[in-house]
Design an enzyme around this catalytic site. Structure first.
Site, PDB file in Angstrom:
ATOM      1  N   LYS A  91       0.854  -1.179   0.000  1.00  0.00           N
ATOM      2  CA  LYS A  91       0.000   0.000   0.000  1.00  0.00           C
ATOM      3  C   LYS A  91       0.887   1.225   0.000  1.00  0.00           C
ATOM      4  O   LYS A  91       2.004   1.202   0.524  1.00  0.00           O
ATOM      5  CB  LYS A  91      -0.897   0.019   1.246  1.00  0.00           C
ATOM      6  CG  LYS A  91      -2.167   0.830   1.078  1.00  0.00           C
ATOM      7  CD  LYS A  91      -3.247   0.040   0.367  1.00  0.00           C
ATOM      8  CE  LYS A  91      -4.569   0.793   0.374  1.00  0.00           C
ATOM      9  NZ  LYS A  91      -5.682  -0.025  -0.156  1.00  0.00           N
ATOM     10  N   GLY A 191     -20.903   6.324   4.675  1.00  0.00           N
ATOM     11  CA  GLY A 191     -20.010   6.625   3.562  1.00  0.00           C
ATOM     12  C   GLY A 191     -20.611   6.173   2.251  1.00  0.00           C
ATOM     13  O   GLY A 191     -20.626   4.981   1.951  1.00  0.00           O
ATOM     14  N   VAL A 192     -21.144   7.127   1.484  1.00  0.00           N
ATOM     15  CA  VAL A 192     -21.778   6.771   0.201  1.00  0.00           C
ATOM     16  C   VAL A 192     -21.025   7.443  -0.944  1.00  0.00           C
ATOM     17  O   VAL A 192     -21.605   8.034  -1.840  1.00  0.00           O
ATOM     18  CB  VAL A 192     -23.282   7.133   0.186  1.00  0.00           C
ATOM     19  CG1 VAL A 192     -24.066   6.154   1.020  1.00  0.00           C
ATOM     20  CG2 VAL A 192     -23.535   8.566   0.670  1.00  0.00           C
ATOM     21  N   GLY A 193     -19.693   7.328  -0.878  1.00  0.00           N
ATOM     22  CA  GLY A 193     -18.857   7.880  -1.931  1.00  0.00           C
ATOM     23  C   GLY A 193     -18.584   6.868  -3.018  1.00  0.00           C
ATOM     24  O   GLY A 193     -19.506   6.277  -3.578  1.00  0.00           O
ATOM     25  N   LYS A 194     -17.303   6.611  -3.290  1.00  0.00           N
ATOM     26  CA  LYS A 194     -16.908   5.792  -4.432  1.00  0.00           C
ATOM     27  C   LYS A 194     -17.544   4.405  -4.420  1.00  0.00           C
ATOM     28  O   LYS A 194     -18.040   3.928  -5.429  1.00  0.00           O
ATOM     29  CB  LYS A 194     -15.383   5.659  -4.467  1.00  0.00           C
ATOM     30  CG  LYS A 194     -14.667   6.948  -4.815  1.00  0.00           C
ATOM     31  CD  LYS A 194     -13.167   6.850  -4.579  1.00  0.00           C
ATOM     32  CE  LYS A 194     -12.478   5.945  -5.556  1.00  0.00           C
ATOM     33  NZ  LYS A 194     -10.994   6.018  -5.429  1.00  0.00           N
ATOM     34  N   GLY A 196     -19.776   3.222  -1.648  1.00  0.00           N
ATOM     35  CA  GLY A 196     -21.063   3.218  -0.978  1.00  0.00           C
ATOM     36  C   GLY A 196     -22.250   3.495  -1.877  1.00  0.00           C
ATOM     37  O   GLY A 196     -23.314   2.883  -1.729  1.00  0.00           O
TER      38      GLY A 196
END
EC number: 1.4.1.23
Length: 365
Positions: A91, A191-194, A196
């Site tokens: 990472k 979290g409703v980004g990428k 979600g």
């Protein structure tokens, strides 16, 4: 306190002496001309070249950035092992606010550092980096995945990440309630980004009721505008979400540490299954969940759809082939629950045992 190199002593202790360490290589990268400060952590190459995304985040300190890189790269070793990939774990983190300092020059400089590792580390997208960024990095580094289809890549890996989490939820429902359907279940997504926002679509298509929250108001508004029906509602923050009455499943889909000494005692859900990495803030939280009768689907197992996708890109990307592999997350999750029951341990410990066995077998001459 620092050592002779000036590095914080606690970081070096983690790297060389703790169970959270054991990394093969950690590279500190700096390009003053572009402002790049980055950490590349390679935890293991036992199964093959280390594979994992690049996180671009405004860490409070360099020490925090190093610690995150160590934790995330270790998690990738386990994730890739459980996903059946011939890749170890790595990472990278870039320090800074991507909205403020991300430039083409910085990404190109980062690409040169990744390329200098000669293929030991293969990078991709993560929080704060996107397909367009990987296209830039790839101009300096051929060991780059998550590129756009126009540039020979697989595109947005969050699509299959969400699909894999959905499969993990279905497996959890099967194990706990005897039915993989989520129809009529109430699922809370933090979290409703990428990832979600894709997960919301899967859940609604399966007949679930969804409750959402996000630190970005615009992300919440996008979902509510798209689904004005009562099937989707929003709450103010994660603290409110985990207390929602009648919540069946809690899906942490933002940053790590969502399951901790503060959240677990008040969590109303019976299942935790989400896309965020490193959801358990510290050792022992998995036992706290089990003691409360909450079924935890290990994060690095259910969120492996994205890494399955970017790994396939290295061999000529085929979406349907990847989707079929990601669908197997359902079976893998069920197998972990069965192993946990057989060994009398929490699912997180069972997943670790399976992953560690595969890595140990690969190291044998």
């Amino acid at each position: 306190m620092t050592d002779v190199t000036g590095a914080p002593a606690d970081v070096l202790h983690t790297l060389f002496h703790s169970d959270q360490g054991g990394h093969e290589q950690v590279v500190l990268c700096q390009d003053r001309a572009s402002g790049l400060k980055a950490v590349i952590a390679i935890h293991s190459t036992a199964l093959g070249p280390a594979l994992g995304g690049t996180r671009f985040y405004p860490y409070a300190s360099e020490e925090e950035a190093v610690a995150d890189a160590l934790n995330l790269s270790r998690g990738m070793s386990y994730k890739n092992a459980m996903a059946g990939l011939d890749h170890g774990g790595g990472k990278a983190v870039i320090i800074g606010d991507p909205e403020q300092i991300k430039t083409e020059e910085l990404l190109l400089a980062y690409g040169r550092f990744v390329a200098s590792l000669g293929g030991r580390y293969v990078t991709a997208c993560d929080v704060g980096t996107y397909v367009a960024d990987m296209d830039v990095v790839a101009r300096e580094c051929r060991w780059t995945t998550g590129r756009s289809p126009e540039n020979g890549g697989a595109g947005d890996s969050s699509v299959l990440t969400a699909f894999g989490v959905f499969q993990g939820m279905r497996a959890s429902a099967q194990h706990l309630w005897g039915d993989p359907s989520l129809r009529g279940r109430k699922v809370g997504i933090a979290g409703v980004g990428k990832v979600g926002h894709h997960l919301v679509e899967h859940l609604l298509a399966d007949g679930a009721e969804v409750v959402i929250t996000d630190v970005r108001a615009e992300s919440v508004r996008r979902i509510l505008d798209r689904h004005p029906s009562s099937a989707v509602t929003a709450v103010a923050d994660t603290d409110a979400l985990i207390r929602v009455e009648g919540l069946d499943i809690y899906a942490p889909c933002a940053l790590g540490g969502a399951l901790n000494d503060g959240s677990v005692p008040v969590l109303t859900a019976k299942i935790v299954c989400g896309a965020a990495n490193n959801q358990l803030e510290h050792a022992g939280v998995e036992k706290d969940l089990a003691d409360r009768g909450i079924l935890y689907a290990p994060d690095y197992v259910v969120n492996a759809g994205g890494v399955i996708q970017v790994a396939d890109e290295l061999h000529g990307f085929d979406f349907e082939r990847c989707r079929a592999k990601a669908a197997k997350i359902f079976d893998t999750t069920l197998a972990i629950f069965a192993r946990a029951k057989e060994d009398g341990i929490p699912p997180a410990a069972a997943a670790d045992r399976i992953a560690e066995h595969r890595m140990a077998e690969a190291r044998r001459p």
